[in-house]
Design a protein around this motif. Structure first.
Motif, PDB file in Angstrom:
ATOM      1  N   THR A  41      37.925   9.617   1.708  1.00 55.28           N
ATOM      2  CA  THR A  41      37.320   8.383   2.227  1.00 55.28           C
ATOM      3  C   THR A  41      37.821   8.070   3.642  1.00 55.28           C
ATOM      4  O   THR A  41      37.056   7.577   4.464  1.00 55.28           O
ATOM      5  N   THR A  50      27.899   9.409   6.554  1.00 59.93           N
ATOM      6  CA  THR A  50      27.216   8.711   5.473  1.00 59.93           C
ATOM      7  C   THR A  50      27.180   9.677   4.300  1.00 59.93           C
ATOM      8  O   THR A  50      26.342  10.565   4.235  1.00 59.93           O
ATOM      9  N   ALA A  51      28.147   9.519   3.412  1.00 59.71           N
ATOM     10  CA  ALA A  51      28.298  10.454   2.293  1.00 59.71           C
ATOM     11  C   ALA A  51      27.943   9.778   0.986  1.00 59.71           C
ATOM     12  O   ALA A  51      28.057   8.557   0.841  1.00 59.71           O
ATOM     13  N   GLN A  52      27.512  10.591   0.052  1.00 61.03           N
ATOM     14  CA  GLN A  52      27.251  10.137  -1.305  1.00 61.03           C
ATOM     15  C   GLN A  52      28.317  10.754  -2.203  1.00 61.03           C
ATOM     16  O   GLN A  52      28.825  11.840  -1.916  1.00 61.03           O
ATOM     17  N   LYS A  53      28.636  10.057  -3.275  1.00 61.35           N
ATOM     18  CA  LYS A  53      29.648  10.539  -4.214  1.00 61.35           C
ATOM     19  C   LYS A  53      28.996  10.802  -5.560  1.00 61.35           C
ATOM     20  O   LYS A  53      28.271   9.959  -6.086  1.00 61.35           O
ATOM     21  N   SER A  54      29.273  11.977  -6.110  1.00 59.16           N
ATOM     22  CA  SER A  54      28.746  12.313  -7.435  1.00 59.16           C
ATOM     23  C   SER A  54      29.695  11.774  -8.512  1.00 59.16           C
ATOM     24  O   SER A  54      30.806  11.322  -8.219  1.00 59.16           O
ATOM     25  N   ASP A  55      29.261  11.864  -9.745  1.00 60.77           N
ATOM     26  CA  ASP A  55      30.082  11.410 -10.872  1.00 60.77           C
ATOM     27  C   ASP A  55      31.383  12.205 -11.009  1.00 60.77           C
ATOM     28  O   ASP A  55      32.350  11.704 -11.570  1.00 60.77           O
ATOM     29  N   TYR A  59      31.965  14.574  -2.809  1.00 59.49           N
ATOM     30  CA  TYR A  59      31.228  13.838  -1.781  1.00 59.49           C
ATOM     31  C   TYR A  59      30.365  14.839  -1.039  1.00 59.49           C
ATOM     32  O   TYR A  59      30.777  15.982  -0.819  1.00 59.49           O
ATOM     33  N   TYR A  60      29.174  14.405  -0.654  1.00 63.15           N
ATOM     34  CA  TYR A  60      28.291  15.299   0.080  1.00 63.15           C
ATOM     35  C   TYR A  60      27.471  14.509   1.085  1.00 63.15           C
ATOM     36  O   TYR A  60      27.180  13.330   0.900  1.00 63.15           O
ATOM     37  N   VAL A  61      27.132  15.200   2.174  1.00 68.14           N
ATOM     38  CA  VAL A  61      26.312  14.644   3.237  1.00 68.14           C
ATOM     39  C   VAL A  61      25.137  15.586   3.410  1.00 68.14           C
ATOM     40  O   VAL A  61      25.333  16.798   3.598  1.00 68.14           O
ATOM     41  N   TYR A 116      22.182  20.401  -4.189  1.00 66.28           N
ATOM     42  CA  TYR A 116      21.667  19.184  -3.555  1.00 66.28           C
ATOM     43  C   TYR A 116      20.738  19.521  -2.389  1.00 66.28           C
ATOM     44  O   TYR A 116      20.035  18.653  -1.884  1.00 66.28           O
TER      45      TYR A 116
END
Length: 157
Positions: A41, A50-55, A59-61, A116
């Motif tokens: 983080t 601007t990243a997304q977090k999976s369960d 983290y991926y962009v 993804y």
């Protein structure tokens, strides 16, 4: 004289035993979840991503989603990549034409993250150690390391 030598031997053994206790290392740490989360983080904030977090904690962009075929966790793919730590030090890099491999043969962060993207897509995978090499050193990568990959999905075979 014999008494002095015996005393020195006993003293040496006593000191050695005490030193071993002081030098003894704690068991190897196996859970880096909290440290990895903060490291990722902080990296995201520092680099304005601007990243997304999976369960699972990956983290991926997605810089470019791609338009071709989308792989599954069992697909064979061709990917160009650069792997580095949060300090920017590169530990691995493919040639621009990429390499082919099965997504079931790589670290969990890739097995989960590459799907993804569609063919032609590119982005960044920020992999906590439990989705990488865990607490173990692997080919020069220290155990507990966060791994960052710039990836481009060239093809799904």
């Amino acid at each position: 004289m014999k008494h002095i030598l015996s005393s020195l031997l006993i003293l040496t053994l006593f000191i050695s035993c005490n030193s071993d206790k002081e030098i003894a290392q704690e068991p190897q740490k196996t859970d880096y979840t909290v440290e990895n989360e903060k490291e990722i983080t902080d990296y995201i904030a520092k680099n304005n991503l601007t990243a997304q977090k999976s369960d699972t904690g990956l983290y991926y962009v997605i810089n470019e989603p791609g338009t071709g075929a989308q792989p599954t966790a069992k697909s064979n793919v061709k990917v160009a990549y650069k792997g580095y730590y949060t300090n920017g030090k590169v530990f691995d890099e493919s040639k621009p034409e990429g390499i082919s491999f099965g997504l079931n043969e790589v670290i969990h962060g890739w097995t989960e993250g590459i799907p993804y993207f569609k063919t032609g897509g590119s982005g960044v995978l920020l992999v906590p150690s439990h989705l990488g090499y865990g607490p173990y050193n692997y080919r020069g990568i220290p155990g507990g390391s966060v791994l960052i990959f710039d990836v481009k999905l060239i093809s799904v075979n």
